[in-house]
Design a protein around this motif. Structure first.
Motif, PDB file in Angstrom:
ATOM      1  N   CYS A  47       0.817  -1.233   0.000  1.00 42.21           N
ATOM      2  CA  CYS A  47       0.000   0.000   0.000  1.00 42.21           C
ATOM      3  C   CYS A  47       0.841   1.270   0.000  1.00 42.21           C
ATOM      4  O   CYS A  47       0.385   2.330   0.450  1.00 42.21           O
ATOM      5  CB  CYS A  47      -0.954   0.021   1.190  1.00 42.21           C
ATOM      6  N   LYS A  48       2.067   1.196  -0.508  1.00 36.38           N
ATOM      7  CA  LYS A  48       2.933   2.369  -0.608  1.00 36.38           C
ATOM      8  C   LYS A  48       3.532   2.445  -2.009  1.00 36.38           C
ATOM      9  O   LYS A  48       3.717   1.421  -2.677  1.00 36.38           O
ATOM     10  CB  LYS A  48       4.057   2.314   0.435  1.00 36.38           C
ATOM     11  N   ASP A  49       3.843   3.686  -2.438  1.00 37.75           N
ATOM     12  CA  ASP A  49       4.448   3.917  -3.750  1.00 37.75           C
ATOM     13  C   ASP A  49       5.965   3.929  -3.647  1.00 37.75           C
ATOM     14  O   ASP A  49       6.536   4.505  -2.708  1.00 37.75           O
ATOM     15  CB  ASP A  49       3.978   5.259  -4.322  1.00 37.75           C
ATOM     16  N   TYR A  50       6.608   3.328  -4.650  1.00 37.61           N
ATOM     17  CA  TYR A  50       8.066   3.319  -4.747  1.00 37.61           C
ATOM     18  C   TYR A  50       8.468   3.589  -6.190  1.00 37.61           C
ATOM     19  O   TYR A  50       7.669   3.431  -7.117  1.00 37.61           O
ATOM     20  CB  TYR A  50       8.655   1.968  -4.316  1.00 37.61           C
ATOM     21  N   VAL A  51       9.714   3.962  -6.378  1.00 37.41           N
ATOM     22  CA  VAL A  51      10.316   4.040  -7.709  1.00 37.41           C
ATOM     23  C   VAL A  51      11.596   3.223  -7.686  1.00 37.41           C
ATOM     24  O   VAL A  51      12.417   3.362  -6.766  1.00 37.41           O
ATOM     25  CB  VAL A  51      10.624   5.497  -8.119  1.00 37.41           C
ATOM     26  N   SER A  52      11.743   2.361  -8.674  1.00 46.24           N
ATOM     27  CA  SER A  52      12.986   1.606  -8.857  1.00 46.24           C
ATOM     28  C   SER A  52      13.657   2.070 -10.138  1.00 46.24           C
ATOM     29  O   SER A  52      12.989   2.259 -11.156  1.00 46.24           O
ATOM     30  CB  SER A  52      12.715   0.099  -8.929  1.00 46.24           C
ATOM     31  N   ILE A  53      14.958   2.264 -10.076  1.00 52.64           N
ATOM     32  CA  ILE A  53      15.740   2.643 -11.252  1.00 52.64           C
ATOM     33  C   ILE A  53      16.645   1.472 -11.626  1.00 52.64           C
ATOM     34  O   ILE A  53      17.424   0.988 -10.802  1.00 52.64           O
ATOM     35  CB  ILE A  53      16.573   3.908 -10.983  1.00 52.64           C
ATOM     36  N   PHE A  54      16.506   1.000 -12.867  1.00 47.95           N
ATOM     37  CA  PHE A  54      17.270  -0.140 -13.357  1.00 47.95           C
ATOM     38  C   PHE A  54      18.272   0.305 -14.418  1.00 47.95           C
ATOM     39  O   PHE A  54      18.012   1.256 -15.169  1.00 47.95           O
ATOM     40  CB  PHE A  54      16.339  -1.187 -13.979  1.00 47.95           C
ATOM     41  N   VAL A  55      19.408  -0.400 -14.486  1.00 48.78           N
ATOM     42  CA  VAL A  55      20.381  -0.198 -15.558  1.00 48.78           C
ATOM     43  C   VAL A  55      19.954  -1.074 -16.729  1.00 48.78           C
ATOM     44  O   VAL A  55      19.846  -2.304 -16.585  1.00 48.78           O
ATOM     45  CB  VAL A  55      21.806  -0.562 -15.097  1.00 48.78           C
ATOM     46  N   CYS A  56      19.717  -0.476 -17.883  1.00 53.16           N
ATOM     47  CA  CYS A  56      19.139  -1.223 -19.003  1.00 53.16           C
ATOM     48  C   CYS A  56      20.109  -2.228 -19.629  1.00 53.16           C
ATOM     49  O   CYS A  56      19.684  -3.148 -20.322  1.00 53.16           O
ATOM     50  CB  CYS A  56      18.643  -0.247 -20.072  1.00 53.16           C
ATOM     51  N   SER A  57      21.399  -2.057 -19.412  1.00 53.41           N
ATOM     52  CA  SER A  57      22.372  -2.973 -20.031  1.00 53.41           C
ATOM     53  C   SER A  57      22.269  -4.386 -19.451  1.00 53.41           C
ATOM     54  O   SER A  57      22.476  -5.375 -20.163  1.00 53.41           O
ATOM     55  CB  SER A  57      23.794  -2.437 -19.858  1.00 53.41           C
ATOM     56  N   ASP A  58      21.942  -4.491 -18.152  1.00 52.85           N
ATOM     57  CA  ASP A  58      21.845  -5.822 -17.548  1.00 52.85           C
ATOM     58  C   ASP A  58      20.605  -5.982 -16.662  1.00 52.85           C
ATOM     59  O   ASP A  58      20.440  -6.994 -15.998  1.00 52.85           O
ATOM     60  CB  ASP A  58      23.098  -6.131 -16.717  1.00 52.85           C
ATOM     61  N   TRP A  59      19.751  -4.946 -16.629  1.00 53.61           N
ATOM     62  CA  TRP A  59      18.507  -4.953 -15.864  1.00 53.61           C
ATOM     63  C   TRP A  59      18.732  -5.157 -14.378  1.00 53.61           C
ATOM     64  O   TRP A  59      17.894  -5.718 -13.674  1.00 53.61           O
ATOM     65  CB  TRP A  59      17.527  -6.001 -16.422  1.00 53.61           C
ATOM     66  N   GLN A  60      19.884  -4.675 -13.908  1.00 51.59           N
ATOM     67  CA  GLN A  60      20.166  -4.720 -12.476  1.00 51.59           C
ATOM     68  C   GLN A  60      19.593  -3.485 -11.789  1.00 51.59           C
ATOM     69  O   GLN A  60      19.575  -2.390 -12.353  1.00 51.59           O
ATOM     70  CB  GLN A  60      21.674  -4.797 -12.226  1.00 51.59           C
ATOM     71  N   LEU A  61      19.132  -3.668 -10.546  1.00 46.88           N
ATOM     72  CA  LEU A  61      18.555  -2.568  -9.784  1.00 46.88           C
ATOM     73  C   LEU A  61      19.643  -1.603  -9.341  1.00 46.88           C
ATOM     74  O   LEU A  61      20.631  -2.006  -8.717  1.00 46.88           O
ATOM     75  CB  LEU A  61      17.810  -3.113  -8.566  1.00 46.88           C
ATOM     76  N   LEU A  62      19.475  -0.315  -9.665  1.00 43.16           N
ATOM     77  CA  LEU A  62      20.444   0.706  -9.276  1.00 43.16           C
ATOM     78  C   LEU A  62      19.995   1.435  -8.020  1.00 43.16           C
ATOM     79  O   LEU A  62      20.780   1.661  -7.097  1.00 43.16           O
ATOM     80  CB  LEU A  62      20.624   1.718 -10.423  1.00 43.16           C
ATOM     81  N   ARG A  63      18.722   1.843  -7.977  1.00 39.76           N
ATOM     82  CA  ARG A  63      18.180   2.562  -6.825  1.00 39.76           C
ATOM     83  C   ARG A  63      16.737   2.128  -6.587  1.00 39.76           C
ATOM     84  O   ARG A  63      16.016   1.772  -7.525  1.00 39.76           O
ATOM     85  CB  ARG A  63      18.209   4.081  -7.044  1.00 39.76           C
ATOM     86  N   HIS A  64      16.329   2.194  -5.339  1.00 37.08           N
ATOM     87  CA  HIS A  64      14.945   1.889  -4.978  1.00 37.08           C
ATOM     88  C   HIS A  64      14.572   2.803  -3.821  1.00 37.08           C
ATOM     89  O   HIS A  64      15.268   2.836  -2.802  1.00 37.08           O
ATOM     90  CB  HIS A  64      14.818   0.415  -4.564  1.00 37.08           C
ATOM     91  N   PHE A  65      13.499   3.581  -3.974  1.00 35.19           N
ATOM     92  CA  PHE A  65      13.161   4.529  -2.910  1.00 35.19           C
ATOM     93  C   PHE A  65      11.654   4.754  -2.829  1.00 35.19           C
ATOM     94  O   PHE A  65      10.922   4.610  -3.811  1.00 35.19           O
ATOM     95  CB  PHE A  65      13.891   5.865  -3.105  1.00 35.19           C
ATOM     96  N   ASP A  66      11.227   5.117  -1.628  1.00 29.79           N
ATOM     97  CA  ASP A  66       9.836   5.430  -1.335  1.00 29.79           C
ATOM     98  C   ASP A  66       9.565   6.870  -1.759  1.00 29.79           C
ATOM     99  O   ASP A  66      10.335   7.777  -1.435  1.00 29.79           O
ATOM    100  CB  ASP A  66       9.620   5.249   0.173  1.00 29.79           C
ATOM    101  N   THR A  67       8.475   7.103  -2.500  1.00 28.11           N
ATOM    102  CA  THR A  67       8.184   8.455  -2.978  1.00 28.11           C
ATOM    103  C   THR A  67       7.310   9.254  -2.016  1.00 28.11           C
ATOM    104  O   THR A  67       7.228  10.476  -2.132  1.00 28.11           O
ATOM    105  CB  THR A  67       7.474   8.416  -4.344  1.00 28.11           C
ATOM    106  N   GLY A  68       6.618   8.584  -1.110  1.00 25.45           N
ATOM    107  CA  GLY A  68       5.760   9.311  -0.193  1.00 25.45           C
ATOM    108  C   GLY A  68       4.509   9.876  -0.831  1.00 25.45           C
ATOM    109  O   GLY A  68       3.837  10.730  -0.251  1.00 25.45           O
ATOM    110  N   THR A  69       4.172   9.410  -2.026  1.00 28.81           N
ATOM    111  CA  THR A  69       2.958   9.871  -2.694  1.00 28.81           C
ATOM    112  C   THR A  69       1.757   9.080  -2.187  1.00 28.81           C
ATOM    113  O   THR A  69       1.891   7.943  -1.723  1.00 28.81           O
ATOM    114  CB  THR A  69       3.065   9.705  -4.217  1.00 28.81           C
ATOM    115  N   GLN A  70       0.591   9.685  -2.307  1.00 31.15           N
ATOM    116  CA  GLN A  70      -0.633   9.003  -1.904  1.00 31.15           C
ATOM    117  C   GLN A  70      -1.035   7.950  -2.928  1.00 31.15           C
ATOM    118  O   GLN A  70      -1.388   6.831  -2.585  1.00 31.15           O
ATOM    119  CB  GLN A  70      -1.755  10.032  -1.737  1.00 31.15           C
ATOM    120  N   ASP A  71      -0.975   8.315  -4.203  1.00 34.47           N
ATOM    121  CA  ASP A  71      -1.306   7.389  -5.289  1.00 34.47           C
ATOM    122  C   ASP A  71      -0.611   7.890  -6.549  1.00 34.47           C
ATOM    123  O   ASP A  71      -1.199   8.600  -7.356  1.00 34.47           O
ATOM    124  CB  ASP A  71      -2.815   7.315  -5.488  1.00 34.47           C
TER     125      ASP A  71
END
Length: 460
Positions: A163-187
């Motif tokens: 029930c929380k929003d997040y954004v994940s940033i991936f590196v497209c060369s190997d689809w590895q996760l670079l960053r993952h963070f909570d945005t604090g948005t309602q929806d």
């Protein structure tokens, strides 16, 4: 200005290739590839069912055709017509499909947004990304919760878990996760990279006015809220220079944020009356049919001809009273786009449906208003110069540039209605899309001695 004949089309699926050489169009289950200049058919492919989405790979070598009802994607090669690839999501279903920037991976979103699947055409490997968020904003079948950086290096993905929003940033060369963070948005309603790939804009549901700016490493650079009442953000767009972020709101204003302090440079209002004498207001007006002794011409014209007239300010624009008891009320800034040189911003206020507003970004003031006879369905800037194409669902196409504007009747048999349009990458032609047909409008350049826009919108 020349027009091609009409060609059959389904679901307005017609796209130029990124290199500008080809034009792909869909007719039910058939995919037709033409030469973008001569319109000669180069390839004809047959899919297993009606095509609901088509997309070119970035290198213009492959075409993706998605059939969401079947949970199936078929990929075709231009260089090797006998080769093709099928991706079946099976019982997981399919609601969206798109290319990665390298043109060798396909990203499929399953039903109920349970996961995103990354398919490799080269290694046939499969990767899975969980919890992709179904965002409210974005074109149909193309979720606004997915954004690639313009250089193709990074993917930003909106997620919803616990029930929380997040954004994940991936590196497209190997689809590895670079960053993952909570945005604090309602929806969370949408995300979009700045063209330079340095900043990610995130905006909240229309019920909560919140625009957040994040750096590549996930740091919150700024948070913006214009007001805390009623409905909030309806649309957002970056300038090609990445210097400005335009935020369209339900209160009928556009806020332009600058890239240095992320403060508001200007609030651009859209009142129903234009009184500034510096603003040119072009009104589309019907031409009287030619005839004699007051009798109508015979045979009658297929469609009413029109032209633009310069109106004297102050000018009152036609307004629409929204239905307060219905969802998605026709109010606020529903569309906005910067010109390729970032010098102009075009907007549409949904409760003034017949008008397009063009703003001078350098002076941060209203430059031109174009009032049409019918509601504006779509507008799009020429990729090469500040020239705006507009359609209203009628049989005409409208063009504006700083030199003037023009209304052009699309020739042809029957009542061809232009519902959407898209520019060729070099700005020399324009695809006009109808319900069951499309045609090309060829615009010659000044160097070629062709048609240009005169100061009062006449063809010269």
């Amino acid at each position: 200005m020349n027009f091609s004949e009409l060609f059959k089309l389904s679901s307005q699926l017609c796209k130029f290739s990124p290199d500008g050489k080809y034009l792909a169009s869909c007719v039910q289950y058939r995919l037709v590839v033409r030469d973008a200049s001569s319109l000669q058919i180069l390839q004809l492919y047959t899919c297993v069912d009606q095509i609901q989405h088509v997309e070119w790979s970035a290198d213009s070598l492959f075409l993706l055709c998605a059939m969401y009802k079947r949970g199936l994607v078929q990929v075709w090669s231009l260089e090797q017509p006998e080769w093709h690839c099928s991706i079946d999501e099976g019982s997981a279903g399919l609601v969206a499909s798109r290319w990665s920037p390298d043109g060798r991976h396909i990203l499929n979103t399953t039903e109920f947004h349970l996961r995103m699947t990354v398919w490799s055409l080269c290694t046939k490997s499969v990767s899975y990304i969980k919890y992709p968020k179904a965002c409210q904003q974005g074109p149909p079948l193309s979720p606004a919760g997915v954004s690639f950086s313009q250089d193709g290096r990074y993917l930003a993905l909106a997620e919803r878990r616990d029930c929380k929003d997040y954004v994940s940033i991936f590196v497209c060369s190997d689809w590895q996760l670079l960053r993952h963070f909570d945005t604090g948005t309602q929806d969370l309603a949408g995300i979009e990279w700045a063209p330079n790939g340095c900043v990610l804009a995130v905006w909240d549901t229309c019920l909560e006015y919140k625009v957040l700016l994040y750096s590549l490493d996930g740091r919150l650079l700024a948070a913006y809220c214009a007001y805390e009442w009623s409905l909030g953000v309806k649309a957002a767009a970056w300038s090609p220079s990445s210097q400005f972020l335009a935020v369209g709101s339900y209160d009928g204003k556009v806020r332009v944020l600058n890239h240095v302090t992320w403060k508001v440079l200007a609030e651009l209002g859209h009142p129903a009356a234009v009184g500034d004498s510096r603003v040119v207001v072009y009104k589309e007006a019907e031409k009287s049919p030619r005839g004699s002794l007051g009798r109508p011409a015979c045979p009658p014209p297929r469609a009413t001809e029109s032209r633009y007239e310069v109106a004297e300010v102050p000018v009152s624009l036609q307004t629409l009273k929204p239905a307060a008891d219905r969802a998605n009320p026709k109010i606020g800034i529903g569309a906005l786009a910067f010109s390729a040189d970032s010098c102009f911003l075009a907007t549409r206020n949904d409760n003034v449906p017949n008008a397009v507003w063009v703003w001078d970004v350098r002076k941060l003031r209203l430059f031109v208003v174009l009032e049409q006879l019918g509601p504006v369905r779509a507008f799009q800037w020429d990729p090469q110069q500040p020239r705006l194409a507009i359609c209203t669902g009628g049989s005409k196409v409208y063009l504006w540039s700083p030199a003037g504007c023009v209304s052009v009747q699309v020739p042809g048999e029957g009542d061809f209605q232009v519902l959407s349009l898209c520019w060729h990458s070099n700005g020399d032609s324009l695809a006009l899309l109808g319900k069951d047909h499309f045609c090309l409008c060829f615009l010659e350049t000044e160097d070629g001695g062709g048609s240009t826009l005169g100061p009062l919108g006449s063809l010269t």
